[in-house]
Motif scaffolding. Structure first.
Motif: not given
Length: 297
Positions: A224-232, A132-145
């Protein structure tokens, strides 16, 4: 008679000759680590003291003073198109970024750590959790977020949850790797021969010796979360106006970047400072907690 070996622990002893003392000594002798620690200290103090050091409210509008230049009396970093104080919005934006980062880290640690421990210790669970982890990691982090934020709706809490959930697979993989390494140690094998239960071994021996890797990974998740929050927030999927956010400040500033470039420069510098601080301190902490490094010092 079989003797139960005692696992190594960074908490043993407080002198400079102890493991904890060697870690502190390593950190204090790392210039980049000190630089990162100072940056983090400044950022955290600014976030905590935002209501005290901000001269204006983050949403306070002054239509008589738009686009004031930095250094203007009463507006140390100038104002934006609505006459809002950039400095005040900046310090409150840092506070929001830290809140989202901390919530994301807590979520990733609370969920990812036990799953990683279980996957690393029991092979039959490893086959399920790792796949399940491998399947999730197949998608880019920001796409999931971005996908999770779009589904749950824009808000601080939903942004933190989306970013935290997106980081869970990475935390699982890190903890699983540590568990696979530690469970082959002599003290774990000794505990097994004493008929200790699997859960007891995990929480009594494996988890305490995985703490260093978890802490280091947390310092990786934060920027990564700081950059992700800024992007969202920039995309309108995170923090919503009139709440101050570094991403919202960047989104607003792009409309008049040629007229007031500092309105975009200052939040960009704040994001860079937060990420640089965590990266420098995280690298130094990783080196300090590495027993192969501390043992040579």
């Amino acid at each position: 008679m079989t003797t139960l070996l005692t696992p190594p622990s960074l908490s043993a002893g407080t002198g400079l000759g102890s493991a904890r003392g060697r870690v502190w000594k390593s950190l204090l002798h790392n210039p980049l680590g000190i630089t990162g620690g100072v940056l983090l200290l400044v950022v955290v103090l600014v976030g905590l003291l935002a209501p005290v050091i901000a001269p204006h409210g983050p949403s306070e509008v002054n239509f008589d003073a738009p686009f004031q230049a930095p250094g203007t009396v009463g507006y140390i970093l100038g104002t934006d198109d609505l006459g809002r104080d950039i400095f005040s919005r900046l310090v409150f934006g840092i506070q929001v970024s830290l809140q989202v980062g901390v919530l994301s880290v807590l979520l990733a640690v609370v969920i990812g750590t036990p799953l990683g421990l279980l996957a690393g210790y029991w092979k039959w669970l490893d086959g399920i959790i790792s796949r399940l982890t491998d399947v999730t990691l197949a998608f880019p982090f920001l796409i999931i977020a971005v996908g999770l934020a779009a589904i749950s709706g824009p808000s601080l809490t939903n942004a933190a949850i989306a970013l935290g959930v997106a980081q869970i697979p990475t935390m699982i993989r890190v903890v699983r790797g540590e568990t696979l390494r530690i469970k082959e140690s002599d003290f774990v094998l000794s505990a097994s021969t004493m008929s200790a239960s699997g859960l007891r071994i995990i929480f009594r021996h494996v988890l305490p010796n995985s703490v260093s890797a978890i802490i280091v990974q947390a310092t990786v998740i934060m920027p990564v979360a700081v950059i992700g929050e800024a992007l969202l927030s920039f995309l309108g999927l995170g923090i919503q106006p009139p709440t101050a956010s570094l991403g919202i400040m960047l989104s607003d500033a792009q409309q008049y970047v040629t007229r007031a470039p500092t309105a975009a420069i200052f939040p960009g510098i704040a994001i860079a400072a937060i990420c640089l601080g965590f990266n420098l301190f995280g690298d130094a902490l990783r080196d300090a907690l590495d027993p192969t490094n501390t043992s040579r010092k």
